[in-house]
Design a protein around this motif. Structure first.
Motif, short mmCIF file in Angstrom:
data_model
loop_
_atom_site.label_atom_id
_atom_site.label_comp_id
_atom_site.label_asym_id
_atom_site.label_seq_id
_atom_site.Cartn_x
_atom_site.Cartn_y
_atom_site.Cartn_z
N ASN A 264 0.74 -1.23 0.18
CA ASN A 264 -0.06 0.01 0.11
C ASN A 264 0.72 1.23 -0.04
OD1 ASN A 264 -1.95 -1.67 0.31
ND2 ASN A 264 -3.04 -0.94 2.00
N GLU A 265 2.14 0.94 0.16
CA GLU A 265 3.16 2.27 0.02
C GLU A 265 2.73 3.59 0.88
OE1 GLU A 265 3.41 3.60 -4.10
OE2 GLU A 265 3.48 1.70 -4.98
N VAL A 266 2.61 3.05 2.29
CA VAL A 266 2.50 3.89 3.37
C VAL A 266 3.96 4.88 3.43
CG1 VAL A 266 2.62 4.22 5.90
CG2 VAL A 266 0.96 2.96 4.77
N ASP A 267 4.78 4.34 3.19
CA ASP A 267 6.04 5.06 2.90
C ASP A 267 6.68 4.87 1.71
OD1 ASP A 267 8.47 6.23 3.72
OD2 ASP A 267 9.33 4.45 4.50
N LEU A 268 7.34 3.72 1.39
CA LEU A 268 8.17 3.58 0.21
C LEU A 268 7.39 3.25 -0.96
CD1 LEU A 268 11.16 1.34 1.73
CD2 LEU A 268 11.16 3.58 0.92
N SER A 269 7.41 4.04 -1.88
CA SER A 269 6.74 3.86 -3.25
C SER A 269 7.49 3.31 -4.41
CB SER A 269 6.15 5.13 -3.46
OG SER A 269 7.38 5.97 -3.99
N ASN B 264 24.73 -3.04 -9.94
CA ASN B 264 24.22 -4.23 -10.18
C ASN B 264 22.84 -4.25 -11.12
OD1 ASN B 264 26.38 -5.82 -8.70
ND2 ASN B 264 25.56 -4.97 -7.05
N VAL B 265 22.20 -3.06 -11.31
CA VAL B 265 20.98 -3.32 -12.06
C VAL B 265 21.29 -2.45 -13.61
CG1 VAL B 265 18.65 -2.42 -12.20
CG2 VAL B 265 19.53 -3.21 -9.95
N ASP B 266 20.91 -3.28 -14.55
CA ASP B 266 21.21 -2.82 -15.81
C ASP B 266 19.86 -2.39 -16.36
OD1 ASP B 266 23.87 -3.11 -15.88
OD2 ASP B 266 23.86 -5.21 -16.85
N VAL B 267 18.81 -3.00 -15.90
CA VAL B 267 17.36 -2.32 -16.54
C VAL B 267 16.39 -2.86 -15.40
CG1 VAL B 267 17.05 -4.82 -17.51
CG2 VAL B 267 15.57 -2.89 -18.14
N ILE B 268 15.34 -1.59 -15.26
CA ILE B 268 14.49 -1.70 -14.16
C ILE B 268 13.05 -1.89 -14.85
CG2 ILE B 268 13.10 -0.41 -12.55
CD1 ILE B 268 15.75 1.21 -12.05
N CYS B 269 12.48 -2.88 -14.12
CA CYS B 269 10.89 -3.22 -14.88
C CYS B 269 9.95 -2.75 -13.63
CB CYS B 269 10.84 -4.81 -15.31
SG CYS B 269 11.70 -5.39 -16.47
N ALA B 270 9.03 -2.30 -14.06
CA ALA B 270 7.76 -1.88 -13.29
C ALA B 270 6.55 -2.27 -13.38
CB ALA B 270 7.93 -0.54 -12.70
N TYR B 271 5.69 -2.96 -12.56
CA TYR B 271 4.22 -2.99 -12.86
C TYR B 271 3.38 -1.89 -12.07
CZ TYR B 271 -0.45 -4.90 -12.47
OH TYR B 271 -1.79 -4.96 -12.25
N ILE B 272 2.74 -1.09 -12.58
CA ILE B 272 2.16 0.12 -11.99
C ILE B 272 0.69 0.10 -11.93
CG2 ILE B 272 2.09 2.49 -11.93
CD1 ILE B 272 5.00 2.68 -13.02
N GLU B 273 -0.10 0.25 -10.82
CA GLU B 273 -1.61 0.65 -10.95
C GLU B 273 -1.91 2.08 -10.73
OE1 GLU B 273 -2.82 -2.16 -7.84
OE2 GLU B 273 -2.55 -3.81 -9.12
N GLY B 274 -1.21 2.64 -10.07
CA GLY B 274 -1.53 4.26 -9.89
C GLY B 274 -0.31 4.75 -9.07
N ILE B 275 -0.02 5.95 -8.98
CA ILE B 275 1.06 6.55 -8.46
C ILE B 275 0.52 7.85 -7.73
CG2 ILE B 275 3.11 7.80 -8.59
CD1 ILE B 275 4.02 5.55 -10.48
N ASP B 276 0.68 8.04 -6.49
CA ASP B 276 0.24 9.63 -5.93
C ASP B 276 0.79 10.55 -6.40
OD1 ASP B 276 -1.61 8.11 -4.37
OD2 ASP B 276 -0.39 7.72 -2.73
N ASP B 277 2.16 10.56 -6.78
CA ASP B 277 2.94 11.81 -7.09
C ASP B 277 3.73 11.25 -8.47
OD1 ASP B 277 4.46 13.87 -7.55
OD2 ASP B 277 5.37 13.68 -5.58
N LEU C 191 -5.52 5.72 -6.71
CA LEU C 191 -6.27 6.23 -7.84
C LEU C 191 -5.40 6.05 -9.35
CD1 LEU C 191 -7.71 9.54 -6.16
CD2 LEU C 191 -8.97 7.55 -6.97
N THR C 192 -5.93 5.88 -10.36
CA THR C 192 -5.04 6.04 -11.53
C THR C 192 -5.31 7.29 -12.35
OG1 THR C 192 -6.80 4.86 -12.73
CG2 THR C 192 -5.11 3.61 -12.09
N GLY C 193 -4.44 7.80 -12.76
CA GLY C 193 -4.47 9.16 -13.52
C GLY C 193 -4.87 8.78 -15.21
N SER C 194 -5.22 9.64 -15.81
CA SER C 194 -5.53 9.79 -17.35
C SER C 194 -4.45 8.78 -18.04
CB SER C 194 -5.83 10.89 -17.91
OG SER C 194 -5.65 10.82 -19.17
#
Length: 704
Positions: free
Chosen positions: A193-198, A211-224, A264-267
């Motif tokens: 629920n990302e109370v702190d870390l998002s 050590n990280v060459d590429v970042i993958c993310a699955y996103i539903e909604g971001i507050d900021d 919440l998801t944005g447009s």
């Protein structure tokens, strides 16, 4: 100023861990602790459970304060009513990080939302970094730290960072599917629920890790979203591609998101703009994410998209050529010395010429290293695909597998392998030939996935090479509201709107506000005939609805008549309308009509819209969205994305219009949108783009 990545080493690489609520009878905590111990964690582990004396052959402690040392990480799996105090205790004991597995917070009910707010307050009070709540866990494949109950095998160290707002997808889908295909991860993190870390914090942390060459993310909604854009932009510019699966394109997906995480998801248009402006690659689903990520983890981006394809099948070569064109990849000709050397090879069945894609036919499978050596000598290409349309499991495939691995060792540039033949087990020892290749390099079985990976590599290189200002620099450059306080919650008068535009160096057509027919005539004479007249009223924002616009007025009598007619029509339309006067403007010369607007967008604050203006708005329904503030490149790409690109370039005999003047205007509107927090809507329509310069003819501005 760049954003400093959060200090998350105690979360991902703790030297000591306390598992609060540890019990062999608890499915989540027991499996988590089993995985932590079985998969090779070498640090100190302390079960905390006041109802047990020992578990896992270790002493159990009553609470965190009873532990023999201050641990780096507290993993918390207790009923939700005890979570807040447990985190508070960890904070009082100086524990730097906590991972809260427990669910039942903001995603559940009103009581859960209250507890989540209390948890956020405790986190802030004690300066403890917290993952979750409602978090399925995380894994560090590099250091062998596995803190999740849903990981069926030991993670092997890779160079892909994965962050997911769905815990189940993170491990049961992304991780497991990747492991099936020898795609390994440096980190896997579910955010809860990302109370702190998002998501933003994890992206920043992973981007800062060599050590990280590429970042993958699955996103539903971001507050900021703006914070995410800055973190992603910095990652991409530093050479770490960011690939995203973003859900919420449909109303059904949006509803599911709300019930799942409470976010919440944005447009979707705004999110597409955010990704494009920061060089983030949006991909449609999980297999696409993994296939592209594996290429980015294996190869440095090519210096261009100049692709060479060699295929054992002519039909497959033609298919790949079409797919490359669909992805705007370049296919330079094979000619000169390269073509002659290939035609002279005895192993190839050729007939006088060689093209790109090169049809090397089945015979070419016996000479892959020799063919590759010729192609690699040609500076015309920066990325290669070798496509093998033959069985991947028979005895011949053993030689092909060996040759493909040899080709990979020969290459300085990215080389991708596509193997489309049979992959069912044959009477050969394990691993199968194609599996032997897959263990060493990314291997593709589907032509479209292979070309998607090439496109991803080329896009990563292009994004890293951008020379436009960073998001952080744009934000700092445009900070501060120049316009001052605006009247609240209403449409602005022309004078108020003009003052707002002036504050951001946006010039509207010279306009006078007449309060009598005589003034109208005087102003028309000063401005020069012909003139345009229209009502100035906060109650009539859309003047044409009230028939309150007159154009082409070329004499005094026409001006007087227009003045009276406009006021009469407004009175018929809205008898109580508050009228400031009648605007008098010179009629501008013809040009391309554009619309530049600002509108509110949840999460983003505001977005800028660009498209064809005037009567073409409804006809074309064609617009591009960008997230302010805007670089010149952002503004230019928005213009090029719409029908304006063709209109400005000269349409049906028109002269070429001043594209750069429009780009400059869009950029200034973006600066206004980023700074004027109380502005809820702005329409500059039409903006007439001339051969030299632009004219802002009409303005509608509304505050929130």
């Amino acid at each position: 100023m760049s954003r400093k990545p959060p200090a998350l080493d105690p979360l991902f690489s703790p030297e000591s861990v306390a598992v609060v609520g540890a019990s062999p009878d608890s499915w989540y905590s027991s499996r988590l602790l089993d995985n932590l111990l079985d998969y090779g964690y070498e640090g100190a582990v302390y079960p905390v459970n006041p109802n047990r004396d020992e578990a896992w052959g270790r002493a159990c402690y009553d609470d965190i304060s009873s532990l023999p040392e201050r641990v780096d990480l507290a993993v918390i799996s207790v009923p939700r009513d005890y979570v807040v105090e447990t985190v508070a205790e960890a904070g009082r004991e100086g524990v730097p990080a906590a991972l809260v597995i427990t669910a039942g917070f903001g995603e559940a009910d009103e009581r859960g939302a209250e507890l989540e707010a209390e948890l956020a307050a405790v986190v802030a009070e004690h300066d403890i970094r917290l993952a979750g709540p409602n978090c399925i866990g995380l894994a560090n494949g590099i250091d062998g730290v596995v803190l999740t109950s849903t990981c069926s095998r030991k993670p092997e160290p890779g160079r892909i960072g994965l962050v997911s707002q769905s815990g189940a997808l993170a491990f049961t889908t992304f991780f497991e599917r990747g492991a099936d295909e020898n795609t390994d991860f440096a980190y896997v993190a579910s955010t809860g629920n990302e109370v702190d870390l998002s998501v933003t914090d994890y992206v920043a942390y992973m981007a800062d890790d060599p050590n990280v060459d590429v970042i993958c993310a699955y996103i539903e909604g971001i507050d900021d979203p703006h914070a995410f854009m800055r973190a992603a932009d910095e990652a991409v510019r530093s050479g770490t591609p960011v690939l995203v699966v973003k859900v919420g394109q449909s109303s059904v997906a949006e509803a599911a998101t709300l019930s799942h995480t409470g976010s919440l998801t944005g447009s979707d248009d705004a999110w597409n703009a955010a990704f494009e402006q920061t060089g983030v690659q949006r991909v449609p689903d999980i297999p696409d994410l993994l296939s592209r990520a594996s290429a980015n983890a294996e190869f440095e981006p090519p210096s261009s998209d100049r692709l060479c394809i060699a295929s054992t099948s002519g039909g497959l070569a033609s298919l790949l050529a079409d797919m490359a064109a669909e992805r705007d990849l370049s296919l330079p000709d094979i000619d000169g010395d390269t073509e002659n050397r290939l035609l002279d090879m005895d192993e190839l069945l050729t007939f006088g010429e060689m093209h790109n894609p090169a049809d090397i036919r089945g015979y070419g499978a016996d000479a892959l290293p020799e063919i590759a050596a010729v192609l690699f000598d040609d500076d015309s290409f920066d990325v290669y695909v070798f496509a093998v349309a033959l069985s991947a499991v028979d005895e011949d495939a053993e030689d092909i597998a060996t040759d493909l691995l040899t080709v990979r060792e020969m290459a300085d540039d990215p080389v991708l392998f596509l193997w489309t033949g049979r992959k069912e087990p044959a009477d050969l020892d394990d691993p199968q030939p194609y599996e032997r290749v897959r263990e060493e390099v990314p291997l593709y079985y589907d032509p479209s996935r292979c070309l998607d990976a090439v496109e991803s590599l080329a896009s990563a290189g292009e994004a890293a090479r951008r020379d436009s200002p960073s998001r952080a620099a744009l934000r700092a450059e445009g900070s501060g509201n120049r316009a001052g306080d605006l009247p609240a919650n209403r449409v602005l008068t022309w004078t108020e709107a003009e003052s707002l535009l002036d504050a951001y160096d946006i010039d509207a057509v010279e306009t006078r506000v007449a309060t009598s027919p005589d003034e109208a005539v005087e102003y028309a004479s000063v401005l020069g005939y012909p003139v345009v007249m229209k009502v100035d009223s906060v109650d009539v924002p859309h003047r044409t609805d009230a028939d309150a616009v007159r154009i082409g007025l070329d004499e005094e009598a026409a001006v007087r008549e227009a003045y009276a007619t406009i006021l009469a029509n407004v009175d018929d339309y809205d008898p109580g309308a508050d009228v400031e006067g009648v605007l008098v403007q010179p009629q501008v010369e013809e040009g391309v009509e554009a619309l530049v607007g600002v509108s509110e967008e949840p999460g983003f604050g505001s977005v800028v819209t660009v498209g064809a203006g005037g009567t073409l708005v409804e006809v074309l329904d064609d617009a591009a969205v960008r997230v302010p503030p805007l670089s010149a490149a952002d503004a230019r790409s928005a213009v090029k994305e719409t029908a304006l690109a063709d209109l400005l370039d000269g349409h049906r005999g028109r002269d070429t219009a001043d594209t750069e003047a429009l780009v400059s205007l869009v950029q200034r509107v973006g600066r206004l949108a980023a700074a004027a927090d109380d502005l809820s809507a702005l329409d500059l329509n039409p903006v007439v783009v001339h051969e030299d310069g632009v004219s802002v003819v009409d303005v509608l501005a509304r505050t929130g």
